[in-house]
Write an enzyme that holds these catalytic residues in place. Structure first.
Site, PDB file in Angstrom:
ATOM      1  N   PRO A 147       0.833  -1.211  -0.078  1.00 41.67           N
ATOM      2  CA  PRO A 147       0.020   0.053  -0.087  1.00 41.67           C
ATOM      3  C   PRO A 147       1.000   1.349  -0.052  1.00 41.67           C
ATOM      4  O   PRO A 147       1.899   1.357   0.805  1.00 41.67           O
ATOM      5  CB  PRO A 147      -0.782  -0.215   1.307  1.00 41.67           C
ATOM      6  CG  PRO A 147      -0.218  -1.163   2.141  1.00 41.67           C
ATOM      7  CD  PRO A 147       0.617  -1.898   1.053  1.00 41.67           C
ATOM      8  N   GLU A 148       0.368   2.248  -0.815  1.00 37.89           N
ATOM      9  CA  GLU A 148       1.198   3.487  -0.770  1.00 37.89           C
ATOM     10  C   GLU A 148       0.295   4.651  -0.327  1.00 37.89           C
ATOM     11  O   GLU A 148      -0.805   4.394   0.292  1.00 37.89           O
ATOM     12  CB  GLU A 148       1.323   3.767  -2.344  1.00 37.89           C
ATOM     13  CG  GLU A 148       2.651   2.698  -3.183  1.00 37.89           C
ATOM     14  CD  GLU A 148       3.945   2.903  -2.548  1.00 37.89           C
ATOM     15  OE1 GLU A 148       4.110   3.822  -1.978  1.00 37.89           O
ATOM     16  OE2 GLU A 148       4.716   1.889  -2.844  1.00 37.89           O
ATOM     17  N   HIS A 201      -3.713 -15.305   9.252  1.00 33.56           N
ATOM     18  CA  HIS A 201      -2.950 -14.127   9.258  1.00 33.56           C
ATOM     19  C   HIS A 201      -3.632 -12.923   9.978  1.00 33.56           C
ATOM     20  O   HIS A 201      -3.044 -11.646   9.711  1.00 33.56           O
ATOM     21  CB  HIS A 201      -2.684 -13.513   7.661  1.00 33.56           C
ATOM     22  CG  HIS A 201      -2.066 -14.793   7.129  1.00 33.56           C
ATOM     23  ND1 HIS A 201      -0.815 -15.507   7.369  1.00 33.56           N
ATOM     24  CD2 HIS A 201      -2.279 -15.196   5.769  1.00 33.56           C
ATOM     25  CE1 HIS A 201      -0.300 -16.294   6.431  1.00 33.56           C
ATOM     26  NE2 HIS A 201      -1.208 -16.319   5.439  1.00 33.56           N
ATOM     27  N   ARG A 249       2.744 -11.307   5.510  1.00 29.50           N
ATOM     28  CA  ARG A 249       4.252 -11.347   5.537  1.00 29.50           C
ATOM     29  C   ARG A 249       5.060 -10.708   6.870  1.00 29.50           C
ATOM     30  O   ARG A 249       5.958 -10.587   7.078  1.00 29.50           O
ATOM     31  CB  ARG A 249       4.782 -10.414   4.368  1.00 29.50           C
ATOM     32  CG  ARG A 249       4.206 -11.190   3.143  1.00 29.50           C
ATOM     33  CD  ARG A 249       4.682 -10.503   1.778  1.00 29.50           C
ATOM     34  NE  ARG A 249       6.201 -10.768   1.667  1.00 29.50           N
ATOM     35  CZ  ARG A 249       6.718  -9.777   0.555  1.00 29.50           C
ATOM     36  NH1 ARG A 249       6.116  -9.351  -0.385  1.00 29.50           N
ATOM     37  NH2 ARG A 249       7.964 -10.100   0.546  1.00 29.50           N
TER      38      ARG A 249
END
Ligand SMILES: [Zn+2]
Length: 270
Positions: free
Chosen positions: A2-3, A93, A112
């Site tokens: 995500p930016e 997760h 991750r």
């Protein structure tokens, strides 16, 4: 990953969804370590506090509590925040759940685990060390000019450097350089004043456009995540190597810069 535009979109959606709720419980679903271990006292710091606002600084999500202290979240490479009802069954997760007074919970999911959750005091200066926000009034032509002068490094690497400017990720750097007709491999100090002005406007334009597109995808807020943004449909050069430039029909090329791919039109961008 995500930016800035995705994070901005997430913050706006979260603000609407969770403001004015009290955090009743902080539940650790897994004990797996994120990028950083959660502060040991996070539970006592946030429990029974009301959420009064959600805002963004660089790619940090700031959940602001009624005593001014901040629950700080960074999504890293693959983090997501989900808003779910109390009867939601935790999925793989899902790492942490913040249960709210409206019978919903904020779930932090991260396959991750490069993201982080932290707690900072109201007067913490930790976020002050970050570069200028490109959508902030302090990002002026003069500011950009001062950053670029005397720098022989490639222009793309300079605008992506978080020490100077935050949130201009690879996609947005490539796209704004295309709009400005500036090659990513030009040295930063070679830009004219007119080019600097154009580049600043392009960075703002590209980010604002992406925020607009991202915002339109979050219809039900049940899954707050930037990955469904439509901005990708508007790429001119990013990941378009080997295809024709929309302006001149020349072939878009890819080069490596600082370990990342840059995409540009060798005819339009000089
Ligand atoms: Zn072209």
């Amino acid at each position: 990953m995500p930016e800035l535009p995705e994070i901005e979109t997430i913050c706006r959606a979260l603000k609407e969804k969770i403001s004015n709720n009290i955090i009743l419980e902080c539940h650790f679903i897994t004990n797996l370590k994120l990028r950083k271990t959660l502060p040991a006292n996070i539970t006592e710091k946030i429990i029974n506090r009301k959420i009064i606002d959600v805002s963004r600084r660089a790619k940090y999500i700031k959940i602001i509590l009624d005593n001014g202290n901040i629950l700080l979240i960074h999504l890293g490479m693959s983090g997501k925040l989900l808003i779910k009802d109390d009867n939601y069954l935790y999925q793989k997760h899902d790492h942490v759940a913040f249960k709210l007074s409206n019978n919903q919970q904020i779930i932090y999911n991260d396959p991750r685990r490069f993201g982080m959750i932290d707690f900072i005091e109201q007067n913490s200066s930790i976020l002050d060390q970050l570069g200028i926000e490109p959508l902030d009034e302090h990002f002026t032509d003069l500011f950009l000019q001062n950053i670029l002068k005397n720098k022989q490094q490639a222009i793309k690497l300079v605008i992506m450097n978080n020490k100077f400017l935050v949130g201009v990720g690879n996609i947005y750097a490539c796209e704004s350089l295309f709009l400005s007709k500036i090659s990513p491999i030009r040295s930063a100090n070679s830009l004219t004043q007119a080019e600097i002005k154009l580049l600043r406007n392009s960075i703002i334009q590209v980010l604002e456009h992406a925020i607009k597109q991202g915002g339109s995808t979050l219809k039900d807020y049940s899954s707050i995540s930037g990955e469904n943004g439509y901005f990708q449909n508007f790429f001119n050069v990013y990941n378009k190597h080997g295809t024709n430039c929309a302006l001149c029909q020349d072939i878009i090329v890819r080069v490596k810069q600082g370990g990342r791919s840059s995409f540009y039109c060798p005819t339009c961008q000089l």
